[in-house]
Design a protein around this motif. Structure first.
Motif, PDB file in Angstrom:
ATOM      1  N   THR A 115      25.118  19.316 -45.673  1.00  0.00           N
ATOM      2  CA  THR A 115      25.659  19.562 -44.300  1.00  0.00           C
ATOM      3  C   THR A 115      26.461  18.488 -43.840  1.00  0.00           C
ATOM      4  O   THR A 115      27.118  18.794 -42.601  1.00  0.00           O
TER       5      THR A 115
ATOM      6  N   VAL B 177      31.660  17.211 -39.294  1.00  0.00           N
ATOM      7  CA  VAL B 177      32.522  19.021 -39.058  1.00  0.00           C
ATOM      8  C   VAL B 177      32.496  19.209 -41.053  1.00  0.00           C
ATOM      9  O   VAL B 177      32.945  18.681 -41.587  1.00  0.00           O
TER      10      VAL B 177
ATOM     11  N   GLY C  61      27.092  21.891 -42.773  1.00  0.00           N
ATOM     12  CA  GLY C  61      25.822  22.614 -41.742  1.00  0.00           C
ATOM     13  C   GLY C  61      26.656  22.724 -40.282  1.00  0.00           C
ATOM     14  O   GLY C  61      25.622  23.664 -39.393  1.00  0.00           O
ATOM     15  N   THR C  62      27.955  21.942 -40.584  1.00  0.00           N
ATOM     16  CA  THR C  62      28.881  23.295 -38.925  1.00  0.00           C
ATOM     17  C   THR C  62      29.632  24.268 -39.069  1.00  0.00           C
ATOM     18  O   THR C  62      28.560  25.458 -37.990  1.00  0.00           O
TER      19      THR C  62
ATOM     20  N   TRP D  33      27.665  26.579 -41.113  1.00  0.00           N
ATOM     21  CA  TRP D  33      26.719  27.997 -41.644  1.00  0.00           C
ATOM     22  C   TRP D  33      25.877  27.392 -40.216  1.00  0.00           C
ATOM     23  O   TRP D  33      25.637  28.876 -39.859  1.00  0.00           O
ATOM     24  N   GLY D  34      25.790  26.535 -39.317  1.00  0.00           N
ATOM     25  CA  GLY D  34      24.825  26.366 -38.044  1.00  0.00           C
ATOM     26  C   GLY D  34      25.673  28.117 -36.484  1.00  0.00           C
ATOM     27  O   GLY D  34      25.244  28.282 -36.341  1.00  0.00           O
ATOM     28  N   LEU D  35      27.159  27.383 -37.251  1.00  0.00           N
ATOM     29  CA  LEU D  35      27.944  28.335 -36.524  1.00  0.00           C
ATOM     30  C   LEU D  35      28.025  29.894 -37.035  1.00  0.00           C
ATOM     31  O   LEU D  35      28.461  30.839 -36.236  1.00  0.00           O
TER      32      LEU D  35
ATOM     33  N   ARG E 202      25.424  30.750 -38.084  1.00  0.00           N
ATOM     34  CA  ARG E 202      24.171  32.059 -37.317  1.00  0.00           C
ATOM     35  C   ARG E 202      25.134  32.243 -36.110  1.00  0.00           C
ATOM     36  O   ARG E 202      23.834  32.772 -35.394  1.00  0.00           O
ATOM     37  N   LEU E 203      24.802  31.121 -35.081  1.00  0.00           N
ATOM     38  CA  LEU E 203      25.154  32.318 -34.137  1.00  0.00           C
ATOM     39  C   LEU E 203      26.335  33.167 -33.960  1.00  0.00           C
ATOM     40  O   LEU E 203      25.858  33.756 -32.820  1.00  0.00           O
ATOM     41  N   LEU E 204      27.512  32.987 -34.602  1.00  0.00           N
ATOM     42  CA  LEU E 204      28.202  33.859 -34.149  1.00  0.00           C
ATOM     43  C   LEU E 204      28.300  35.032 -35.245  1.00  0.00           C
ATOM     44  O   LEU E 204      29.224  36.443 -34.464  1.00  0.00           O
TER      45      LEU E 204
ATOM     46  N   ALA F 296      35.997  38.281 -27.345  1.00  0.00           N
ATOM     47  CA  ALA F 296      35.188  38.871 -28.792  1.00  0.00           C
ATOM     48  C   ALA F 296      35.915  40.212 -29.516  1.00  0.00           C
ATOM     49  O   ALA F 296      36.124  40.607 -30.496  1.00  0.00           O
TER      50      ALA F 296
ATOM     51  N   LEU G 166      35.909  30.078 -39.019  1.00  0.00           N
ATOM     52  CA  LEU G 166      35.156  28.968 -39.199  1.00  0.00           C
ATOM     53  C   LEU G 166      35.270  28.490 -41.083  1.00  0.00           C
ATOM     54  O   LEU G 166      35.228  27.417 -40.599  1.00  0.00           O
TER      55      LEU G 166
END
Lengths: 329, 329
Positions: free
Chosen positions: A134, A155, A158-159, A161-163, A165-167, A227, A239
């Motif tokens: 992570t 970084v 986790g960075t 995968w976290g981003l 999931r947001l994008l 976008a 990413l």
């Protein structure tokens, strides 16, 4: 009571639950001790464990000073596994000759998986060990059970995968890797050529190529709708490149500070992630001008558990690389 | 034809347009030469140009070895400008005593703006100059007009702003800063304490505090709906922290490699961005154990244009720090 060793903060905080609900006592082993012990055991005993990537046409594999003591080269051309061309974002698209006559290969040819032999000799130390979960930890390893966490980065996996999931709406890491393979990061990242034009005198003076990344996600700064025209594939790839390049740079700067030619990269972020492995191989070679090497291990992700077991069983790693039961000589 | 100097890739690629549409000839000045020339001019001639941040209660400002030659301390307590508490994500929330008896202050007290004197003496070199625009360049400066780009990062202002535009509907950088001031990054970032628990033995062994970031955006890895409960403020703050800490780390590692105690941070990313300035001041002090200092300049963002003008006018920077017209001694 039955006893079992475990390592990692995520496991240790459940020690009470183990005991109360399962009647299993947890022998807590230190996370980094376990990682290094497990990794050293596998490196010393498993043939074919360690590998890196080299350019397809490169003929210099055997004479690298860092592997000349025990070269055991077993090349596997991975080219066929990459159905889509991988963008070169660290060096120019076109191979070129350096002033010293050596050929510089671009990332899209950096496809040849090359076996590196096990390390069990004292001259292997020190080396850097970069574990990418992570977050990222950077260790300097000076010998069996002699290691220190010298740096790290927030970084990491986790960075990514976290981003992600947001994008995007991707649901697991393996699917994210499949997306990333098809993406075009130059639609997201601002390239040096986007700023200076393709064939600028300034580029020659700066020593930068037009098609290296100037700013990750920087192309979205000036677009009216940021976008627009982007696919999930493009975002995944940009990413992944951001996180991978950044880890590579932190690892490289630390290796330079500690004067170590070998950098081992391990951790769950690299599982099924050939893009990052190839990019790290390429980037470390590129930044260090061929003086350092990124190395990977076939069984990454399991060294902590293995090491925790070995340490609990009192299995010691001797300096010559052989392991034995401490209590049963 | 009227002539005008200009610098930067973004300007240079419009040289033909200047000439054809405006009948203005462009004198192209190198971007980094211009930046350094402009910055050195201002540093040598403008009193009160240079500053850093220190903890509110710190009394050690005057005896720092790096400023003892020409200390000119003029403290301005900025505390009143920060209406919301700033989360400490690099060190613990609570100030504590180090084993050597010195007091370690946490980021939320790192609010005192302290003037640093101009540098015009030869012992000021070498220093690192980190310019944060869309991307990041790291220069080593060895004297007037003696500098080299030694490193950089693709994670810069463009990364912050590109991702901000994808994740929020904020329309300009100043609003983004206002959002970030109100955000809680611990809702986005995975903290060390989230992994290990708050009061773990493992933390003591690792030498990490529970409330430092383990993984930027890592808290979104395991949430069922990653965006749930998050505000735009939280996302802005976490993104700003990711980019700022990463730049700080790349700068710190390079300063360590080049053994320079001073790191100047300039560039448009820092404009109206007190959070990053305070965080960089704190982080460089923290990582270097007080041996390095992050420095900032009141007129950041204009050094390139000024330097391009000065160079075109043949104004030279003499080694003793005074400037003069090259052709009019």
């Amino acid at each position: 009571m039955f006893l079992c060793s475990a390592t990692g903060g995520g496991a240790h905080k459940f020690a009470d639950v183990w005991e109360q609900e399962l009647a299993i006592g947890m022998i807590k082993q230190d996370e980094l001790d376990s990682l290094v012990a497990g990794m050293q055991f596998v490196l010393s005993t498993v043939v074919g464990e360690c590998f890196t990537f080299r350019p397809k046409e490169d003929t210099k594999t055997d004479d690298r000073s860092m592997s000349e003591e025990n070269a055991n080269v077993n090349d596997t051309d991975m080219q066929q596994n990459f159905s889509c061309p991988i963008q070169s974002t660290l060096d120019s698209e076109t191979d070129h000759e350096e002033s010293n006559g050596s050929k510089v290969y671009t990332l899209d040819r950096w496809t040849r998986k090359v076996q590196r032999d096990t390390i069990s000799y004292s001259s292997a130390y020190p080396y850097m060990l970069v574990t990418i979960g992570t977050g990222v930890s950077v260790l300097r390893v000076d010998g069996p059970r002699k290691h220190e966490r010298v740096s790290g980065s927030t970084v990491g996996g986790g960075t990514f995968w976290g981003l992600m999931r947001l994008l995007t709406d991707v649901e697991n890491f393996e699917d994210a890797m499949k997306l990333a393979e098809k993406g075009d990061p130059t639609k997201v990242d601002m390239m040096v050529g986007d700023i200076y034009g393709k064939n600028s005198d300034a580029l020659e003076k700066l020593g930068l190529a037009a098609d290296i990344v100037a700013s990750s996600f920087g192309k979205l700064v000036s677009k009216e709708d940021p976008a627009r025209g982007l696919t999930q594939e493009d975002l995944a790839r940009a990413l992944l490149s951001l996180v991978t390049n950044n880890i590579g740079q932190v690892a490289y700067l630390n290796a330079k500070l500690h004067k170590t030619p070998r950098i081992y990269f391990v951790g769950s972020f690299l599982r099924h992630n050939m893009i990052s492995q190839r990019r790290l191989s390429y980037a470390i070679d590129y930044w260090s001008k061929g003086e350092m090497e990124a190395l990977f291990l076939e069984h990454e992700g399991y060294f902590g558990a293995l090491g925790a077991f070995l340490m609990t069983q009192n299995i010691e790693n001797k300096a010559d690389g052989f392991f034995q039961w401490k209590d049963h000589p």
